[in-house]
Design an enzyme around this catalytic site. Structure first.
Site, PDB file in Angstrom:
ATOM      1  N   LYS A  68       2.427 -17.694   9.442  1.00 42.11           N
ATOM      2  CA  LYS A  68       2.228 -16.594  10.392  1.00 42.11           C
ATOM      3  C   LYS A  68       1.537 -17.141  11.643  1.00 42.11           C
ATOM      4  O   LYS A  68       0.626 -17.981  11.537  1.00 42.11           O
ATOM      5  CB  LYS A  68       1.370 -15.509   9.735  1.00 42.11           C
ATOM      6  CG  LYS A  68       1.233 -14.235  10.553  1.00 42.11           C
ATOM      7  CD  LYS A  68       0.504 -13.163   9.745  1.00 42.11           C
ATOM      8  CE  LYS A  68       0.376 -11.854  10.500  1.00 42.11           C
ATOM      9  NZ  LYS A  68      -0.309 -10.816   9.706  1.00 42.11           N
ATOM     10  N   SER A 143       2.111  -6.481   9.287  1.00 41.61           N
ATOM     11  CA  SER A 143       2.377  -7.248  10.478  1.00 41.61           C
ATOM     12  C   SER A 143       2.984  -8.621  10.219  1.00 41.61           C
ATOM     13  O   SER A 143       3.523  -9.244  11.142  1.00 41.61           O
ATOM     14  CB  SER A 143       1.070  -7.423  11.263  1.00 41.61           C
ATOM     15  OG  SER A 143       0.146  -8.191  10.505  1.00 41.61           O
ATOM     16  N   SER A 167      -0.887  -6.049   5.569  1.00 44.30           N
ATOM     17  CA  SER A 167       0.128  -6.805   6.313  1.00 44.30           C
ATOM     18  C   SER A 167       0.915  -7.830   5.512  1.00 44.30           C
ATOM     19  O   SER A 167       1.915  -8.355   5.996  1.00 44.30           O
ATOM     20  CB  SER A 167      -0.515  -7.513   7.495  1.00 44.30           C
ATOM     21  OG  SER A 167      -0.626  -6.590   8.540  1.00 44.30           O
TER      22      SER A 167
HETATM   23  N1  GLN Z   1      -1.241  -2.012   9.601  1.00 42.53           N
HETATM   24  C1  GLN Z   1      -2.650  -2.296   9.535  1.00 42.53           C
HETATM   25  C2  GLN Z   1      -3.202  -2.393  10.940  1.00 42.53           C
HETATM   26  O1  GLN Z   1      -2.439  -2.243  11.848  1.00 42.53           O
HETATM   27  C3  GLN Z   1      -2.887  -3.564   8.768  1.00 42.53           C
HETATM   28  C4  GLN Z   1      -2.699  -4.796   9.537  1.00 42.53           C
HETATM   29  C5  GLN Z   1      -2.976  -6.039   8.765  1.00 42.53           C
HETATM   30  O2  GLN Z   1      -3.121  -6.028   7.557  1.00 42.53           O
HETATM   31  N2  GLN Z   1      -3.113  -7.125   9.500  1.00 42.53           N
HETATM   32  O3  GLN Z   1      -4.365  -2.611  11.138  1.00 42.53           O
END
Ligand code: GLN
Length: 452
Positions: A68, A143, A167
């Site tokens: 990532k 994400s 994510s």
């Molecule tokens: N969707 C969540 C956020 O936008 C989790 C994001 C993540 O785990 N990096 O904060």
């Protein structure tokens, strides 16, 4: 699958070069449609050739690992999916990358993601949205969208993502993969560009449980660079996944189930739990998780404040470009929200309130784990959105993580395994275990894998 591939690589029947080349060819031909890579490592084949000369082979010998783009890899573009860092080539390796390289894994490239890991669908990257390779008209989840899509599309063997509120688990569910969010403190965050430092963990994606267990075993453990990592012994998860554990009790919670918008998902999960408990003769028990309904509201003030603070270094002087002038809407919302909540006149009130609720959620889990060994829940309250139907309301987007956020708040380890499809879209099931019980978690995941 990974075990078999490793056997071939270790025995020399498949060279590291052949393995990497075949992935690179495939990426060149097919990633245009998926957009999972931000950068392909142009030295990967050369690195593989060098490895092939080695006599003693490491435990990830020749495997292609996708990373990532918020995890620093020396010399590669660590953009966080943002224009802000679109010229940031990392000068060092994150702890996890050092460990992968020591075991002869090859970094195949830097993966697409929601900007600064703030998102759930994989659509907010400066580099364009990622597609879901197994359900092309649906979002892949985020994400860590590129990390998931690349494993699902067979562009690499394994991948790394980060999980602050879901994510890893959300895209694992939408792409039909195994996805692991380790316990808070299990894996060093050194070299991870943070979204929210009190919640972030680096974790893994794979097609089979063995692959995730192996990679986690390698990246886990205490690091001098990250004070929250623990000395807890790192077990050989990948070797012990089929150790028989008898007499386990499964926890299920009405509090979770009530939050599931698509009842077909619940039905599928309940069916699997029945099959599972019958086959392994495990008991089921209802657990009370009263406060998980407040998880989303608790999470966002914490993330806003911590993100605001951590982005102050992106002022355009040392790294990249000034964030406020170059980021997308959601990132700006979090920066401005965090700035507001942190104002002196509020005297830390909102942040402290969120911390207090975080504790209530943790207590709920601690009490539940006195009665049960692990908890099963859905991963996402509904099927992934169609790519043509963008979620525009932030509240709707935030609700996406109702099942995943609680484990980040409690610090538990949590994971996803695929249990089937609805409307031909993959659906995962979440296995949540107490902190540092990854071994048990892999064991349970493997048992689900064996049901298929
Ligand atoms: N969707 C969540 C956020 O936008 C989790 C994001 C993540 O785990 N990096 O904060």
């Amino acid at each position: 699958m990974i075990q078999e591939k490793l056997r071939l690589l270790q025995s020399g029947k498949l060279t590291a070069e052949q393995n990497i080349k075949s992935f690179i060819d495939k990426i060149k031909k097919q990633d245009k449609n998926i957009n999972s890579f931000i950068e392909v490592n142009k030295n990967a084949v050369q690195e593989a050739k060098e490895l092939d000369k080695k006599k003693k082979k490491g435990r990830l010998f020749g495997l292609a690992i996708a990373v990532k783009s918020n995890i620093c890899v020396k010399g590669l573009l660590t953009s966080c999916g943002s224009k802000t860092l679109s010229n940031f080539y990392s000068p060092y390796d994150a702890d996890v990358i050092k460990k992968i390289k020591q075991e002869d894994g090859i970094i195949i490239g830097m993966m697409n993601m929601d900007e600064f890991a703030a998102g759930s669908t994989g659509e907010s990257s400066f580099y364009g949205p990622t597609k879901n390779p197994v359900a092309l008209d649906r979002v892949p989840g985020g994400s860590s969208s590129g990390s998931a899509a690349s494993v699902a599309a067979d562009f690499c063997d394994l991948s790394l993502g980060s999980d602050t509120g879901g994510s890893i688990r959300t895209p694992a569910s939408h792409c039909g993969l195994v996805g692991i969010k380790p316990s808070y403190g299990r894996v060093s965050r050194y070299g991870l560009i943070d979204l929210s430092m009190s919640l972030d963990q680096i974790g893994v994606f794979s097609k089979d449980v063995y692959g995730s267990a192996l990679l986690l075993n390698i990246i886990a453990g205490r690091s001098e660079n990250d004070p929250i990592t623990f000395d807890n012994e790192v077990e050989d998860y990948h070797i012990e996944i089929d150790k028989v554990s008898s007499d386990l009790t499964i926890g299920i919670s009405k509090n979770f189930n009530d939050l599931c918008q698509d009842k077909r998902i619940l039905e599928l999960i309940n069916k699997k739990i029945d099959e599972f408990s019958k086959k392994y003769k495990y008991q089921k028990k209802e657990v009370d998780l009263e406060y998980v309904k407040l998880a989303v509201q608790t999470y966002y003030p914490l993330v806003y404040v911590e993100f605001f603070s951590s982005t102050r270094k992106f002022d355009g002087r040392k790294y990249g470009f000034k964030i406020e002038e170059n980021c997308g809407e959601e990132v700006l919302r979090r920066i401005l929200g965090g700035k507001e909540i942190s104002k002196a006149e509020h005297k830390g009130r909102y942040y402290r309130q969120a911390l207090a609720t975080k504790n209530l959620i943790k207590n709920d889990f601690d009490n539940a784990f006195k009665k049960v060994d692990f908890i099963i829940s859905p991963v996402v309250p509904k099927l992934p959105n169609k790519t043509t139907k963008k979620i525009t309301d932030p509240k709707e987007m935030y609700a996406y993580d109702a099942f995943t956020i609680p484990s980040n708040l409690a610090g538990n380890c949590a994971s996803v395994i695929n249990i089937g499809r609805i409307e031909n879209v993959p659906v995962g099931l979440q296995v949540i275990c107490p902190s540092f019980k990854e071994s048990l978690m892999f064991n349970v995941l493997h048992k689900f894998e064996m049901l298929k």
